[in-house]
Design an enzyme around this catalytic site. Structure first.
Site, PDB file in Angstrom:
ATOM      1  N   ARG C 105      21.311  -1.102  46.888  1.00 55.20           N
ATOM      2  CA  ARG C 105      21.482   0.049  46.003  1.00 55.20           C
ATOM      3  C   ARG C 105      20.119   0.608  45.611  1.00 55.20           C
ATOM      4  O   ARG C 105      19.103   0.003  45.904  1.00 55.20           O
ATOM      5  CB  ARG C 105      22.294  -0.328  44.763  1.00 55.20           C
ATOM      6  N   ASN C 143      22.380   4.742  37.331  1.00 50.89           N
ATOM      7  CA  ASN C 143      22.514   3.368  36.847  1.00 50.89           C
ATOM      8  C   ASN C 143      21.163   2.672  36.855  1.00 50.89           C
ATOM      9  O   ASN C 143      20.522   2.585  37.908  1.00 50.89           O
ATOM     10  CB  ASN C 143      23.484   2.587  37.747  1.00 50.89           C
ATOM     11  N   GLU C 144      20.702   2.219  35.718  1.00 47.64           N
ATOM     12  CA  GLU C 144      19.523   1.359  35.620  1.00 47.64           C
ATOM     13  C   GLU C 144      18.317   1.912  36.357  1.00 47.64           C
ATOM     14  O   GLU C 144      17.800   1.301  37.308  1.00 47.64           O
ATOM     15  CB  GLU C 144      19.857  -0.064  36.122  1.00 47.64           C
ATOM     16  N   GLU C 315      26.005  -2.936  29.282  1.00 47.38           N
ATOM     17  CA  GLU C 315      26.384  -4.136  30.032  1.00 47.38           C
ATOM     18  C   GLU C 315      25.911  -5.345  29.239  1.00 47.38           C
ATOM     19  O   GLU C 315      24.722  -5.482  28.957  1.00 47.38           O
ATOM     20  CB  GLU C 315      25.735  -4.143  31.429  1.00 47.38           C
ATOM     21  N   MET C 365      28.605 -14.058  42.522  1.00 42.29           N
ATOM     22  CA  MET C 365      28.344 -15.212  41.660  1.00 42.29           C
ATOM     23  C   MET C 365      28.074 -14.785  40.219  1.00 42.29           C
ATOM     24  O   MET C 365      27.682 -15.613  39.394  1.00 42.29           O
ATOM     25  CB  MET C 365      27.153 -16.013  42.185  1.00 42.29           C
TER      26      MET C 365
END
Ligand SMILES: [Zn+2]
Ligand SMILES: [Zn+2]
Ligand SMILES: [Zn+2]
EC number: 3.2.1.23
Lengths: 640, 640, 640
Positions: C105, C143-144, C315, C365
């Site tokens: 990304r 995003n971020e 988040e 994970m």
């Protein structure tokens, strides 16, 4: 010879109206020399072929008017941006194949013929204009060869030049294949044009290939320098100088020096301790604001060997620098100490870098003698004090040292290419020997690797550790000398092509000994030595009849001798080095010095330099931290 | 079977007039086998299509005349320089996109069809000439696949081959998108031609993408090897061998082995301890001159599993090597110890690398049985002693070990791709288990990950730690076996596409347990275990009804069981491993061995190997440092 | 204002038939907000120009039916694969010149005009369809920013944009040459088109060059964000939000925030402790499962400063993550603690990442509130408890803190570009100050670097450490304020062009002091301070008449003052920071807190958060490990 001070100055950084005052202040501080011009190409030739010497004429005039002698630098370390438009392929490539771009300095490949020619042409232009100008009392060519890892370049220009160099050296590719042992992994070449630079190979390249590339790269620096020497020589009688760096080993300084008149170097004791010296944390903390007690002396002695004793400190650290990982200030007194240490080792000139701290660009955090706000920095008072002391002092006359130490750049390349143990470093080994000699107060002369019997005359001991291949002259000298000599470890075990010597080395005259096996050891592994001390990093198994003077605990021969010549089969720790100095220098007066104190003898005086952060007593005198002392020397009191 | 010795020899490195003497000396030392040719392409085909077999014919004749049996290598690991003119794109690229250039060895990409074809063609040429020659008693194909990180290549050839591989495996790009979960970050592809290799992504690539690339890369090695096997099979009846390395895990050796007849490996105990094993400084110092006491045995057992028990040591370290960070000499006795250890584990042949140390090129500091000056090196006497002992010894007959340990290359790839904790390494985990078994004197057989119930017959305990995905055969075997088995940690939690198993793993038969959560821990963090020991690196939270045999201090289940099958939910420290061996191997005679002593049973004898640097007492006998001992074994005294 | 909870959800990852149940469970857990869509471009526009909103319509409808409010993300952080066919040059290049490829990304360069336009166009499409939809209660843009080091790109697009940016800022290349001091090493340019990005230079680039590149790169993020804001503003009245990260400093968040309505950030306490905070091993071990006790609070306070107090946690870590070197689970209670801490610092929403752990791709994970097998994970119960507590709690009303702390992104860039000592890091310095304040229970507001006198009103103390250049408004404020202020070290010593301030800084109003010299120190070197504590890393030599409040042991001025304004000339250790807080905050009630306990006051309550792994007593109450407590606050008991 009367010793003098100098300073590095950049008139192009400052308003013209300030120059006269700067010059006056320099003179008032007792400064004799001023170096200018070495980074000013964009002001000397703002556009290709369009020169502007007006400002330089004025600067020279202004400085000379104040009584200063000028060192004029050729500006080839900083080609202007338009040069890249002319030669887009002039940049070096790093080992990963990345271009090393414009935007700082030294952005050129020594092998690029076009830029080499342009740089020589610039030297010609400067030489024609200023070569006979009596105000220009010396020339500096380029600046700090090898700084920022700029000797090894992997550019197209380097590749083509390397192939030419190989063709000239080997004449036939078959000879090269044989010399390198290319049969080993089917690495044989059919033509010189198939040979690439030894980077990015799947695993290590043939050491012979890498060694040839190292020799080539060194030769490219020599040739680069010679091009400018060739341009200037017909145009001036002033001495030609280059300013080397500390522990830059990628080119043969002796070879460059052959074309020059005076060696000089740039001495940054505190930065060097931090960024290029081994040493445990305690050592680095103890000497944080002084520098290593032997690093400067070693380079003084090394560069004194280049041009028949003529050498300068071209740049002397005057306060905190900007380029080390940490940049503390020198202890008060250290600027004076470093200056006097250089003179005691024979420097003609100590020149501080720089006059005034720049308020902009890369080095704006690098101290000068003056602060950026034109106030005196801490170093100025110490420099002024040195100038005053110089006026009081009789001439500093050089005298041969009792001990000679051989230094060989090619051995550094050999062990970098073929270390066999991760900690085997040639400089470190030689420097350990040097430190051991100095711990006992001995003065040292450094000799080149091709020193002859004549060169050894007058010494009482010779140390030549770690020489990959002994030169024919040195071997001949060793065959006849009566001077105690220490050779080894890992000496003369290889040919100059970096293949294994056969018969197995060291093949020393009248010393029946061969190295049957070598071992490299991790840092924590020590092999104790009978009688005290230990070897570490490296140990050899000797065979042959030469008697042992020192053995390992299990009886293995460690130091063997024919009475004069000693071969050492391991890397000594500090205690063993002390024993070796005791043994080889038994006929020289010595004395174990307090920690951080160092001595140096001139023809007439003994100097003591206290690098320790506390006072030390010596010769009935208390020498403060960062202090210097000297005494007249009678012949019978001379020790080293 | 009678065990024999061999040696690696490079006639092309030496004058022809020396070959006969070399051969005679080999024979005199008791050597049976000699491996030649594997790096000699530039001498076999100096120009493309122009072959020269004269020298090889002579070498074969000379060696055979001395009674030696020959292993002939295909030279594909060292394509000559002209091959690059033919295939300029045959080089691998590293993950940063840099070419891995000519100038050493293994300079090829396994995916390059042209060079693969050329290498197979060379095998055909050799096979036609020597395939029916009785003097050629075995073939080695290529050399050390994967050495120097040569499995993963990022070349254009690899990219195209990867797309083909993906197309064949997934048939539709939609299936691939679903299998990989490419919807996750809009990573969906419209065609296979859009899929790149998973290097240089902004942050980690999709683990499914990386895992597919790992499987592909392994398959490329298998296919590469198969191409030469395909060329040689019709031309010879001699066994085909490859020489694997230690802890090279990037390709599936079981899969390569399916096309071969004998497995072999290259055993460098001291180099491996230094450059590819975990271990604290004390461990590394203690075994500096011996190698890790379990590393060789592990690989012996691993490669014995490849070809129905047929395996060799193709290269045995005979003295100091050149390629590790530090290269000490073996303790006296270690060359013999290593040789006997290989035989005790079932090796047919132990072949020393190399006959004579080369005086040039990359490996000139790598010891041989002979020194470069043609004198015997330390290893020769030990090899000769082994040959003599072999003559005295009855045949070494293999016997099934009491313990089986499952090893799976794909699990290594899975945990490299998705470690979740920086210290989670599959080999390390399996090797810890192996060490624990060996500390109690147990002999171990290694099984492939698709071992069946039949494969388990006869074992008294099975260990299968860290399997990313359990194979169907193994799962079926576990469902019915009565043998105590240890599964876990991190076992069967993922699918073969490296996505999360649902229902949550381990999904073991008759064991109601699921891993609800996993944690990875930094090195200093230990979680104590009730009753002794601790877990580190990795710990899982279990849920389900299976009863706990061992719990954490707070009562969390750590080892659960259905009586036969045990699932372990964390990475044990040494003390906990000892408890686990006690528990799983309760029905096998064991005994805690002195530090550094190791046992290995054959059908008839128990061997003891003392890796410790001091003597150890065992079985009423004092075994010196680096010593070997053996006893006849009666059935009731057999322990492991 | 009533605080609420949210969650991040990816309907595109799950079967449509599960969405309704997911939504119902979210609502049942007390969740109000759900963020969707920010990575879904490949599903929204599977082919260029071919949109598919059916699934999104259904997802919105399903979620809204359950009573959830929706945050809709623009998907520009994950351009689909076909976008690269359209813009093959849209990728960023890293500093080594390597492309940062598709496959994860954030694979785009902020300077690429074509992709910037395409991303804005996508925002327009979304805005047209959903901008007036009342179910879409907020928007997240991209995003971020900056995650995975994506601010600095060395692409062609960046190079061209940089030249344009320079041309606009400097107007003439002569002005640029003068501003940067390019005369220094002949770095002068003739045109803007000659200026390259400052990577791959031979040695460090001109710091002014690097600083300009840093400012440019930050502006590119601002402009990138503004393009989408410009697209959405006309189409919606819902607030526009971006979710920033922790300790991402490469762009000016204040500048981005100016175009937005609400700031939010992504809080991963345990991952951040492991991968982006200094701290010794004991600290990291103690807080392994809790995160650093000040890291979250600092960012809460920082992001509260962006948009007039409106901020969210977008988040929130709900369990173990996947991306840190080690990924342990939070201590039980920490999810609740982190949530309440955010509310106590003024968060409007705390949104957990993610609803359900994905069973595939990069983050499989990474824990969610639900496990991949659709069972509740540990975090869900804590989140549900927080929702219940929120229902019980009166509104959390914000109140001005007693202490203001200035934070400046450009100072981080300045000291990254020109660190002068390897350990000089701006964030670390400011964070040390913040920690010192928090150790004494003080609540802190963060102010931007251009805070005015009005902004300071109401504070009892101001800390502004390490500001490279003080802004005009702040300098004006300092000239008149009566609030005790701490400035320094290394403050206002440079101009905004990163050249040396002349006269020498800090040039503070009514404080006659100048920094005559600076020193950087290696980690082990401490300079003790009279009265307790020490300076490390950095120390300045002051001159001038301002009186000293604290001096070094040898009497050198370390803290000077004019009564109000204090200048600090070194980097304090913990003990000295405590003294400084005592001194500057003397008029504020404080109390030394137990290790790991932290306080935060709202208008009505005092909250206590126990980050320690053991219970702590406070205010007559025992707060368990990972526990939270709060009390009503009377005006006279308020301390910080
Ligand atoms: Zn310099
Ligand atoms: Zn090998
Ligand atoms: Zn995130």
């Amino acid at each position: 010879m009367k010793r003098t001070l100098g300073v590095c100055y950049y008139p192009e950084h400052w308003p013209q109206e300030d120059w006269a005052q700067d010059a006056a202040r320099m003179a008032a501080a007792g400064i004799t020399w001023v170096r200018i011009g070495e980074f000013a190409w964009s002001r000397l030739e703002p556009q290709a072929g369009a020169f502007d010497f007006g400002w330089l004429d004025l600067a020279i005039e202004t400085l000379a008017q104040a009584g200063l002698k000028i060192v004029l630098g050729t500006p080839s370390a900083t080609p202007p941006r338009w040069m890249l438009d002319r030669f887009p392929d002039m940049l070096a490539l790093d080992a990963a194949g990345q271009p090393r771009k414009f935007g700082s300095r030294r952005h050129y490949c020594h092998s690029h013929a076009g830029y080499r020619q342009a740089a020589a042409q610039m030297a010609t232009v400067l030489g024609k204009r200023y070569g006979r100008d009596p105000r220009i009392a010396a020339w500096q060519i380029d600046n700090e060869y090898g700084c920022h890892d700029t000797v090894l370049s992997y550019s197209d220009a380097a590749r083509h030049a390397f192939r030419d160099w190989l063709a000239q050296h080997y004449q036939s590719v078959g000879a090269l294949n044989r010399a390198w042992g290319n049969v080993f992994w089917s690495m044989e070449y059919d033509s010189f044009d198939q040979i690439d630079l030894p980077n990015l190979t799947v695993t290590q390249a043939n050491p012979a290939h890498e060694m040839a590339f190292r020799r080539f790269a060194s030769d490219q620096v020599v040739g680069w320098n010679a091009a400018q020497v060739g341009a200037l020589r017909p145009l001036t009688d002033a001495p030609l100088i280059h300013n080397y760096m500390g522990r830059v080993l990628e080119f043969d300084h002796f070879a460059v020096a052959r074309d020059l008149d005076i060696a000089s170097w740039d001495s940054y004791p505190i930065g060097f301790l931090s960024d290029r010296l081994e040493g445990d944390a305690a050592h680095k903390a103890r000497y944080l604001q002084q520098g290593d007690p032997d690093m400067q002396a070693f380079h003084h002695d090394l560069y004194r060997a280049m041009n028949k004793g003529r050498w300068w400190v071209m740049e002397q650290q005057p306060g905190p620098v900007n380029w080390a990982p940490y940049n503390p200030a020198p202890l008060p007194g250290m600027v004076r100490l470093w200056s006097w240490e250089a003179f005691a080792h024979g420097a003609e000139v100590v020149s501080y870098f720089r006059w005034r701290q720049a308020p902009f660009a890369q080095e704006q955090m690098h101290a000068g003698l003056m602060r950026p706000d034109d106030q005196p920095a801490a170093g100025l008072a110490e420099a002024t004090a040195v100038a005053e002391e110089l006026r009081q002092m009789p001439d500093v006359a050089h005298v041969q040292a009792p001990v000679a130490l051989v230094f060989d750049y090619a051995s550094d390349w050999a062990w970098k290419v073929l270390p066999q143990g991760a900690d085997f470093d040639y400089f470190r080994l030689v420097f350990d020997a040097y430190k051991a000699l100095r711990r006992q107060g001995l003065s040292v002369d450094i000799l080149p690797p091709d020193a002859t019997g004549d060169d050894l005359v007058g010494y009482k001991a010779v140390f030549a550790p770690g020489l990959a291949t002994l030169s024919a002259p040195l071997l001949a000298a060793l065959a006849t000398t009566q001077i105690p000599c220490l050779i080894g470890p890992r000496s003369n075990l290889m040919t100059s092509e970096l293949s294994t010597a056969l018969p197995l080395g060291p093949n020393l005259p009248d010393l029946d000994i061969a190295v049957a096996r070598v071992e490299s050891l991790p840092p924590a592994t020590m092999r104790p030595v009978a009688g005290g001390g230990a070897v570490l990093h490296w140990v050899e198994t000797l065979e042959g009849s030469a008697p042992a003077v020192i053995t390992g605990e299990a009886g293995a021969k460690l130091l063997v001798t024919n009475g004069t010549l000693h071969y050492l089969a391991g890397w000594p720790d500090t205690a063993l080095w002390d024993r070796l100095v005791d043994l080889i220098c038994a006929n020289i007066a010595r004395s174990r010095l307090p920690d951080g104190l160092r001595l140096r003898d001139t023809a007439t005086h003994r100097f003591a330099f206290n690098y320790a952060p506390e006072a030390q007593d010596w010769n009935g005198q208390t020498i403060p931290a960062a202090g210097v002392a000297w005494w007249p020397l009678s012949a019978d009191s001379r020790t080293g």
